[in-house]
Scaffold this motif. Structure first.
Motif, mmCIF file in Angstrom:
data_model
loop_
_atom_site.group_PDB
_atom_site.id
_atom_site.type_symbol
_atom_site.label_atom_id
_atom_site.label_comp_id
_atom_site.label_asym_id
_atom_site.label_seq_id
_atom_site.Cartn_x
_atom_site.Cartn_y
_atom_site.Cartn_z
ATOM 1 N N ARG A 1 1.376 1.678 5.912
ATOM 2 C CA ARG A 1 0.029 1.088 5.984
ATOM 3 C C ARG A 1 -0.587 1.248 7.359
ATOM 4 N NH1 ARG A 1 -0.716 -4.819 3.698
ATOM 5 N NH2 ARG A 1 -2.721 -4.313 4.676
ATOM 6 N N ARG B 1 -2.400 -11.953 5.188
ATOM 7 C CA ARG B 1 -3.491 -11.190 5.795
ATOM 8 C C ARG B 1 -4.412 -10.555 4.729
ATOM 9 N NH1 ARG B 1 -2.846 -10.103 11.298
ATOM 10 N NH2 ARG B 1 -1.678 -11.878 12.150
ATOM 11 N N SER B 2 -3.854 -10.364 3.535
ATOM 12 C CA SER B 2 -4.675 -9.725 2.485
ATOM 13 C C SER B 2 -5.552 -10.728 1.744
ATOM 14 C CB SER B 2 -3.772 -8.992 1.489
ATOM 15 O OG SER B 2 -2.952 -9.912 0.789
#
Length: 654
Positions: free
Chosen positions: A556, A314-315
């Motif tokens: 997060r 996802r990053s």
């Protein structure tokens, strides 16, 4: 000598004992019959003789009426002579009513034996004249009969004389007659009767003894053969069936013995087969236990790989050159996760969510998917039962069973054919189930998957549910499809049978217990994953990588995290921050203190504390260890980060 051949061991021979006992019994019956027969025949002869003597006396009294009335002895001569001619008559006397002797004569044989005397008529006269009825007196050698002589006939006719039916007219006694009969003829008849009785008894005894001997011989000869057969069985020698010579009880006994031996031999063979089946079942159970045991470590590793890999994916942007590497890592992780799930399904260790469901609805919902799995040259048919088949099953797991069985059926028909999926219900009693694998009698819903493929031989059929066993080429099958299906079926308390033969196709029958309940409606809940509101979550996890992953994901997403490495530390940290902690995320099985025990201690301080359990152990292991009650919030490893966040949000919102 013949007895010795029938009764070789005379002292302890059952046949000899039976023969002697029955012979004594027959002898007793013969003696009793002889005595009884002789007794009744003797009584009958004596009764006949007395009856005959009374009849002669009455007859004489009737015929001498005129001579007595006129006291004319010449008129008495002929009647007396006629009476003396009868067998056994020794002496005749006629006396008037006043006691005057009118005539007395003896049989010529008496005259030849003058030493033989008879009682004088006056001895009985005083006793006889007091009654008008005929009288009988018995001596040692003779019978003495007296009858009155009347002026008017006592009998109206000759027939009434023989029938002893006197008239009712007034009569006057004018005299008496006496007849003496000899007992010798009676003795002669009794001797003949006794001889006849003894002869009959002897014949009966001989016939009975011979009959007993024949019976005992017929019994003992097969019994001796049976005994020899048993001795051979004890010695382990080859048994030869006993000859069945008749259809009676003895013959049926020999037949039953032969059948018993055949049954014992068949059971020995069955015992060997069942022992092999038991060893196979134990091997399957051992593999399943092994799969459940290693799942904890595998799932912890996979949780870290999937979690960090997903976060990394996802990053990265889509055009990042490293994105493809991360994608391949996640694909491999997904394959590893599927492999572990299949092993757990085989070992019946997979977590399932059973609900009342109609088997027909499951097949309808997956019908299009199954149709796409097979090729166009395979005719696909579905035949569903008219009645609803409600079972307590996990719909997703039943889908997996159908997919695996249909895929195997497709691969068994490389040249095309037909595939039929049918459902029905049936009542199964105790006789249906085998000795190794027992089931509960009752009604079952049945899914049958039949193909017209190449079929299997018996050796292959016996191994199709073994893990990693496959007949496909290398790289085309893992050998876990049917193993997984077998495990899922067992986990649902069902069972499966297989009908197959080479070239004749294969049919799988999958049985699930029917229940009395309505099918639960299918509902899909969508949980929106949002950010936290600085809630504090205590994470207790003994695996360092999983603990760091959970902390990273939660922090997060807007949560504050407190870490603990085991149950004891979790309780300690909770007491330090009791007023701040909103929820606990607990590994079920941890060193020192498990998650359930730690949570129970925490609840003493904060009864409304929310908890979410996570574990790489399977549901049935957790239940067996007694650390998780049904209905608690639980999520299984490996877990996707977003699935974890959704479950945390769900628990916090409760």
């Amino acid at each position: 000598m013949a007895l010795f051949t029938v009764f070789p061991t005379r002292r302890n021979s059952f046949g000899l004992k039976f023969f002697v006992l029955f012979a004594v019994f027959i002898a007793g019956i013969s003696l009793s019959f002889t005595l009884l027969f002789f007794h009744y025949q003797r009584a009958a002869l004596e009764e006949n003789m007395t009856g005959e003597g009374l009849l002669l006396a009455r007859l004489l009294a009737y015929n001498v009426r005129l001579g007595v009335f006129t006291e004319n002895s010449e008129l008495l001569k002929d009647p007396i002579g006629g009476i003396l001619q009868h067998e056994g008559v020794l002496f005749v006397t006629v006396v008037s009513a006043e006691g005057t002797l009118l005539r007395e004569e003896a049989h010529p044989s008496v005259l030849k034996t003058p030493e033989r005397g008879f009682p004088h008529w006056s001895t009985r006269f005083g006793q006889v004249r007091k009654t008008s009825a005929p009288q009988v007196f018995q001596g040692s050698d003779t019978y003495e009969f007296w009858a009155p002589v009347v002026s008017t006939a006592q009998f109206t006719s000759t027939e009434s004389l023989y029938l002893a039916a006197p008239s009712h007219e007034t009569t006057r006694i004018t005299g008496f007659v006496r007849i003496i009969l000899d007992k010798e003829p009676l003795r002669i008849k009794l001797k003949a009767l006794l001889l006849k009785s003894i002869t009959l008894a002897s014949v009966f005894l001989v016939l009975g003894t011979v009959f007993t001997y024949v019976i005992v011989r017929r019994i003992t000869r097969p019994l001796n053969r049976l005994t020899e057969g048993l001795k051979k069985l004890e010695r382990g020698e080859t048994f030869e069936p006993v000859l069945v010579e008749s259809k009676d009880e003895v013959g049926r006994l020999a037949s039953a013995f032969n059948h018993l031996v055949e049954t014992l031999q068949a059971r020995e063979a069955e015992k060997e087969f069942l022992a092999e089946e038991l060893r196979h079942a134990q091997k399957m159970e051992a593999v399943g236990t092994l799969a459940g045991g290693v799942a904890h470590d595998f799932n912890n590793i996979l949780t870290a790989i999937v979690g960090f890999g997903t976060l990394l994916q996802r990053s990265l942007k889509n055009d990042n050159p490293y994105r493809i590497y991360v994608d391949q890592i996640l694909i491999a992780s997904d394959r590893a996760t599927t492999l572990v799930k299949r092993l757990l399904a085989f070992g019946r260790k997979q977590v399932i969510n059973p609900r009342p469901t109609n088997l027909n609805d499951i097949i309808k919902s997956i019908e299009k998917l199954l149709a796409r799995l097979i090729s166009e040259d395979i005719e696909f048919r579905i035949s569903l039962a008219d009645e609803p088949l409600i079972c307590q099953v996990d719909t997703g797991q039943i889908d997996q069973i159908l997919i695996n069985l249909v895929t195997n059926a497709r691969d068994a028909m490389p040249g095309g054919g037909s595939l039929t999926i049918a459902t029905r219900s049936e009542y199964l009693d105790e006789d249906f189930f085998g000795p190794v694998e027992k089931g509960m009698p009752g009604r079952y819903g049945i899914i049958s998957i039949a193909d017209s493929g190449i079929g299997m031989d018996e050796e292959t059929r016996a191994r199709i549910f073994d893990p990693f066993f496959t007949t496909k080429e290398v790289g085309k099958g893992t050998g876990l499809g049917l193993s997984m299906a077998y495990g899922i079926i067992k986990q649902h308390e069902g069972f499966v049978t297989v009908e197959t033969s080479p070239g004749e196709g294969t049919t799988f029958h999958v049985y699930f217990p029917l229940i009395q309940a309505a099918a639960a409606p299918e509902t899909t809940e969508f949980v929106q994953v949002g950010r936290g509101n600085r809630e504090t979550i205590l994470v207790a996890e003994d695996d360092k990588a999983v603990r760091k992953l959970a902390k990273h994901i939660l922090e997060r997403s807007g949560y504050e995290v407190i870490e603990a490495v085991d149950g004891t530390e979790a309780v300690k940290r909770f007491r330090e921050y009791a007023g701040k902690i909103d929820m606990v995320l607990l590994d079920v099985v941890m060193p020192k203190q498990n998650g359930q025990a730690a949570y129970e201690e925490m609840k003493l301080t904060k009864p409304d504390l929310k908890a979410l359990y996570i574990s790489g152990y399977t549901q049935d292991i957790i239940n067996r260890k007694g650390v998780l009650e049904e209905g608690f919030n639980f999520i299984a490893k490996p877990v996707n980060p977003y699935e974890l966040l959704a479950k945390v949000q769900e628990v916090l919102s409760q």
